[in-house]
Design a protein around this motif. Structure first.
Motif, PDB file in Angstrom:
ATOM      1  N   UNK A  15      -9.257  -4.962  21.264  1.00 38.47           N
ATOM      2  CA  UNK A  15      -9.465  -6.184  20.496  1.00 38.47           C
ATOM      3  C   UNK A  15     -10.436  -5.945  19.335  1.00 38.47           C
ATOM      4  N   UNK A  16     -11.553  -5.322  19.619  1.00 42.35           N
ATOM      5  CA  UNK A  16     -12.540  -5.049  18.577  1.00 42.35           C
ATOM      6  C   UNK A  16     -11.961  -4.166  17.476  1.00 42.35           C
ATOM      7  N   UNK A  17     -11.243  -3.131  17.875  1.00 45.95           N
ATOM      8  CA  UNK A  17     -10.655  -2.230  16.886  1.00 45.95           C
ATOM      9  C   UNK A  17      -9.584  -2.940  16.060  1.00 45.95           C
ATOM     10  N   UNK A  18      -8.754  -3.748  16.710  1.00 45.69           N
ATOM     11  CA  UNK A  18      -7.709  -4.477  15.997  1.00 45.69           C
ATOM     12  C   UNK A  18      -8.314  -5.361  14.911  1.00 45.69           C
ATOM     13  N   UNK A  19      -9.349  -6.134  15.275  1.00 47.19           N
ATOM     14  CA  UNK A  19      -9.897  -7.058  14.287  1.00 47.19           C
ATOM     15  C   UNK A  19     -10.786  -6.366  13.258  1.00 47.19           C
ATOM     16  N   UNK A  20     -11.326  -5.200  13.584  1.00 48.05           N
ATOM     17  CA  UNK A  20     -11.967  -4.381  12.543  1.00 48.05           C
ATOM     18  C   UNK A  20     -10.915  -3.935  11.530  1.00 48.05           C
ATOM     19  N   UNK A  55      -8.061  -5.475  10.892  1.00 48.29           N
ATOM     20  CA  UNK A  55      -7.679  -6.671  10.129  1.00 48.29           C
ATOM     21  C   UNK A  55      -8.656  -6.894   8.979  1.00 48.29           C
ATOM     22  N   UNK A  56      -9.942  -6.757   9.257  1.00 49.49           N
ATOM     23  CA  UNK A  56     -10.963  -6.963   8.224  1.00 49.49           C
ATOM     24  C   UNK A  56     -10.817  -5.930   7.099  1.00 49.49           C
ATOM     25  N   UNK A  57     -10.619  -4.677   7.461  1.00 45.88           N
ATOM     26  CA  UNK A  57     -10.444  -3.620   6.460  1.00 45.88           C
ATOM     27  C   UNK A  57      -9.219  -3.908   5.593  1.00 45.88           C
ATOM     28  N   UNK A  58      -8.123  -4.279   6.247  1.00 43.54           N
ATOM     29  CA  UNK A  58      -6.883  -4.502   5.498  1.00 43.54           C
ATOM     30  C   UNK A  58      -6.950  -5.761   4.639  1.00 43.54           C
ATOM     31  N   UNK A  59      -7.617  -6.802   5.112  1.00 44.68           N
ATOM     32  CA  UNK A  59      -7.763  -8.015   4.296  1.00 44.68           C
ATOM     33  C   UNK A  59      -8.487  -7.673   2.990  1.00 44.68           C
ATOM     34  N   UNK A  60      -9.495  -6.822   3.082  1.00 43.28           N
ATOM     35  CA  UNK A  60     -10.217  -6.395   1.880  1.00 43.28           C
ATOM     36  C   UNK A  60      -9.311  -5.566   0.967  1.00 43.28           C
ATOM     37  N   UNK A  61      -8.522  -4.674   1.542  1.00 45.00           N
ATOM     38  CA  UNK A  61      -7.617  -3.851   0.745  1.00 45.00           C
ATOM     39  C   UNK A  61      -6.550  -4.692   0.044  1.00 45.00           C
ATOM     40  N   UNK A  62      -6.106  -5.755   0.692  1.00 40.72           N
ATOM     41  CA  UNK A  62      -5.063  -6.601   0.110  1.00 40.72           C
ATOM     42  C   UNK A  62      -5.566  -7.430  -1.063  1.00 40.72           C
ATOM     43  N   UNK A  63      -6.881  -7.466  -1.260  1.00 44.46           N
ATOM     44  CA  UNK A  63      -7.408  -8.163  -2.436  1.00 44.46           C
ATOM     45  C   UNK A  63      -6.970  -7.483  -3.730  1.00 44.46           C
ATOM     46  N   UNK A  64      -6.439  -6.272  -3.640  1.00 49.36           N
ATOM     47  CA  UNK A  64      -5.878  -5.627  -4.842  1.00 49.36           C
ATOM     48  C   UNK A  64      -4.575  -6.310  -5.269  1.00 49.36           C
TER      49      UNK A  64
END
Length: 137
Positions: A57-62, A64-73
């Motif tokens: 769970x912790x790794x999955x949502x970490x 998600x956070x990384x990818x949400x930031x990447x998608x800001x491109x």
């Protein structure tokens, strides 16, 4: 197991991988709702989030956070969505988080626009629901 996401995680089925950890994988959705629509999955199979180990769970949502930031491109906003069980709209019974870049012109609207039959609840019903969820009377 005949799970498409397990097959993607173990490399049996190819995917456009974007980010990977020991426990999670992010890849482009094969049937995107928007440019950059990404799925983030745990590599271990779980049907619902409440079945997941704490570490997964912790790794999955970490991730998600990384990818949400990447998608800001692609867009400054993204919808983060989890369908948790068949009745909620989950089509593949493997936990997956949708990250869907959003634009004002995409026509999707807020989550509340999905529900055309909303309940009208009185305070007693709201209290009963609260008690059912918390296990109190």
């Amino acid at each position: 197991m005949d799970c498409i996401f397990c097959k993607i995680a173990n490399g049996t089925i190819p995917a456009k991988k974007l980010y990977e950890t020991e426990k999670s994988l992010a890849f482009l959705d094969a049937f995107p709702l928007a440019q950059g629509h990404t799925l983030v999955i745990p590599k271990n199979h779980y049907s619902k989030i409440q079945e997941m180990s704490k570490a997964d769970n912790l790794d999955l949502f970490d991730t998600v956070q990384v990818m949400a930031a990447k998608l800001e491109s692609i867009s400054s906003s993204c919808l983060v969505a989890i369908h948790n069980g068949k009745e909620s709209g989950q089509e593949v019974p493997h936990v997956h988080v949708h990250l869907i870049p959003r634009k004002a012109s995409d026509g999707a609207g807020p989550v509340h626009s999905m529900f055309t039959k909303r309940p009208s609840l009185g305070s007693d019903e709201i209290n009963d629901i609260c008690n059912m969820i918390t296990g109190t009377k």
